[in-house]
Design a protein around this motif. Sequence first.
Motif, short mmCIF file in Angstrom:
data_model
loop_
_atom_site.label_atom_id
_atom_site.label_comp_id
_atom_site.label_asym_id
_atom_site.label_seq_id
_atom_site.Cartn_x
_atom_site.Cartn_y
_atom_site.Cartn_z
N PHE A 159 0.82 -1.20 0.00
CA PHE A 159 0.00 0.00 0.00
C PHE A 159 0.86 1.26 0.00
CE2 PHE A 159 -2.96 -2.99 2.26
CZ PHE A 159 -3.87 -3.10 1.22
N LEU A 160 2.07 1.13 0.51
CA LEU A 160 2.94 2.29 0.66
C LEU A 160 4.01 2.37 -0.42
CD1 LEU A 160 3.38 2.14 4.53
CD2 LEU A 160 1.66 3.35 3.21
N LYS A 161 4.00 1.40 -1.34
CA LYS A 161 4.95 1.44 -2.45
C LYS A 161 4.60 2.61 -3.37
CE LYS A 161 7.02 -1.57 -5.95
NZ LYS A 161 6.95 -2.88 -6.64
N HIS A 162 5.61 3.27 -3.88
CA HIS A 162 5.46 4.43 -4.76
C HIS A 162 4.92 5.66 -4.01
CE1 HIS A 162 5.96 1.52 -7.97
NE2 HIS A 162 4.85 0.89 -7.62
N VAL A 163 4.90 5.63 -2.68
CA VAL A 163 4.32 6.72 -1.90
C VAL A 163 5.42 7.43 -1.11
CG1 VAL A 163 2.56 7.36 -0.20
CG2 VAL A 163 2.23 5.34 -1.64
N LYS A 164 5.46 8.75 -1.19
CA LYS A 164 6.43 9.53 -0.44
C LYS A 164 6.12 9.47 1.05
CE LYS A 164 7.45 12.72 -4.24
NZ LYS A 164 7.46 14.13 -4.70
N LEU A 165 7.13 9.76 1.88
CA LEU A 165 6.98 9.60 3.33
C LEU A 165 5.83 10.42 3.90
CD1 LEU A 165 10.73 9.52 4.49
CD2 LEU A 165 9.12 7.60 4.30
N LYS A 166 5.70 11.68 3.47
CA LYS A 166 4.61 12.53 3.98
C LYS A 166 3.26 11.91 3.65
CE LYS A 166 2.67 17.21 3.50
NZ LYS A 166 1.43 16.87 2.79
N LYS A 167 3.12 11.44 2.42
CA LYS A 167 1.86 10.85 1.99
C LYS A 167 1.60 9.53 2.71
CE LYS A 167 -1.53 11.73 -0.88
NZ LYS A 167 -2.28 13.00 -0.83
N ARG A 168 2.66 8.78 2.99
CA ARG A 168 2.48 7.53 3.74
C ARG A 168 1.84 7.81 5.09
NH1 ARG A 168 7.82 3.64 3.13
NH2 ARG A 168 7.85 3.53 0.84
N HIS A 169 2.38 8.82 5.76
CA HIS A 169 1.86 9.20 7.07
C HIS A 169 0.39 9.58 6.96
CE1 HIS A 169 1.81 11.11 11.04
NE2 HIS A 169 1.30 12.19 10.47
N GLU A 170 0.05 10.36 5.95
CA GLU A 170 -1.31 10.88 5.82
C GLU A 170 -2.31 9.78 5.47
OE1 GLU A 170 0.01 15.35 4.30
OE2 GLU A 170 -0.78 13.87 2.88
N ILE A 171 -1.99 8.96 4.47
CA ILE A 171 -2.99 7.98 4.03
C ILE A 171 -3.19 6.88 5.07
CG2 ILE A 171 -2.59 8.45 1.59
CD1 ILE A 171 -1.07 5.82 1.41
N SER A 172 -2.14 6.54 5.82
CA SER A 172 -2.29 5.51 6.85
C SER A 172 -3.26 5.97 7.93
CB SER A 172 -0.93 5.17 7.46
OG SER A 172 -0.06 4.62 6.49
N LEU A 173 -3.09 7.21 8.40
CA LEU A 173 -3.97 7.73 9.44
C LEU A 173 -5.35 8.06 8.89
CD1 LEU A 173 -1.44 10.00 11.37
CD2 LEU A 173 -2.46 7.87 12.16
N MET A 174 -5.39 8.64 7.70
CA MET A 174 -6.68 9.00 7.11
C MET A 174 -7.52 7.76 6.86
SD MET A 174 -8.36 11.73 6.19
CE MET A 174 -9.55 12.43 5.02
N ALA A 175 -6.89 6.68 6.43
CA ALA A 175 -7.63 5.44 6.18
C ALA A 175 -8.27 4.93 7.47
CB ALA A 175 -6.70 4.38 5.60
N ASN A 176 -7.56 5.02 8.59
CA ASN A 176 -8.12 4.60 9.86
C ASN A 176 -9.33 5.46 10.25
OD1 ASN A 176 -6.34 2.48 10.36
ND2 ASN A 176 -4.87 3.79 11.40
N VAL A 177 -9.18 6.78 10.06
CA VAL A 177 -10.27 7.70 10.39
C VAL A 177 -11.50 7.38 9.54
CG1 VAL A 177 -11.04 10.10 10.34
CG2 VAL A 177 -8.76 9.56 11.18
#
Length: 436
Positions: free
Chosen positions: A112-130
């Motif tokens: 899920f985090l492949k091809h994703v920059k570090l900032k975006k990794r942080h955001e999508i992981s938390l946003m997905a939980n929310v």
Amino acid sequence: MSSHMDNVRTVIDGTVKVLQTFKWLLDLYVLDFFVDNHWDMLPQSWRDTFQDIDPQTLGYLLQDHPTNHMFPLSFLALVKFVKSMSLPRKSTYQSSNKKVDIVNNQKLRNMFLKHVKLKKRHEISLMANVVNDVARASGCDAVIDFGSGLGHLVRMLSYNFGLKTVGIECQSQLTEEARKLDLELEYTAKKYVNIENITSLPRPIHCNETLSSADQLETLSLKETIHNHGLIGLHPCGNLGPLLLKYFVQCNRAQFICLVGCCYMKLSSDGYPMSEYVKGLDCELSYASREIACHAIESYCEKLCKGDYNDLKVHAFRAALERVLVDHDPNLRHSPIRSVKHTDNMTFESYSKVALGRLSVTTMDTSKSTSDLAQWKRVVVLYTLRLVLAPLVETVILLDRLYYMMEHGIHCEIHPVFDPNISPRNHVMIGRKMFT
């Protein structure tokens, strides 16, 4: 809800009043520092205090570190007010942990985090939980993500949480790439989990749309399986965020919304103010004030505290260059130039050469630049003073949106979810129409 609305109005009233009082400071644009002589616009007591101050000391104050420096009471009162009235920025959101973790495999999760920059990794992981938490609490099994880009968020919501997802993106190239990444993940997943588990999951739907009105969203052609759904906006640019809120209010099928603001400087009068209450106030926010609200105050103050001024000196270079341009030809004022990152050994001449690469200008007089650049600390200080007000500007914009929702009888909350040091626009607005 009435008492909550009263509390929100109280905060809005006080915040708008202070912003109007310091409008003169918010509206100062850093590149005009020398052209318009910004330093002399400060109150005399502020000039006396800040004229020779090390910017590090100012960083200490803003980060609540001890300092022996004497500051004007008017400035200390402003700092205190901003901290007490602004929306909190430290992440406090706690997931319900009632997740439907479809793919319980670490190697696949990494996909899920492949091809994703570090900032975006942080955001999508938390946003997905929310989003998953709110979707389950709202009885929804489908979500629509506006401005979905390469589909990283919908991909995680579909394949990790089993939600039906639709990604709306205006750039067809990104949509095509998103579909390829879906297939790449499915191909890899077959190596680690039962193929039936993968084929039973809802594959994201990716659509190309350029959105300009809430009415246009009503005509979106969605699969018959997308009924009661939620809306997602992870950093939608400018007016897209307000547009989604308006659509949410008028669309009966949309049961919740999770929205993270971005690019406030691109808001038009259709995007701010939104609520009838704030429209009745003297609440104008200039482009300069909305632009400063999009900056990263935590990382900036951290550089101040560390005495790391290299990146900050570029503001003085830009302001000095603006004076050179205006003296050469007043019509060159605010000309678009190339962005240049400051380095330790960069000279003003080398900076100017790169910055002016897009402009066809003859040799200019830079005789004033030496004395201007000697004042670089004042440029940094004035920029910092404006940045003090930035959280207050963002607070007014977000509370205006919250109050708009409440005026339509919708329960709404704002939570700081992301780490502000990683993702400065870190507040998630959550609106819900139904409760279970």
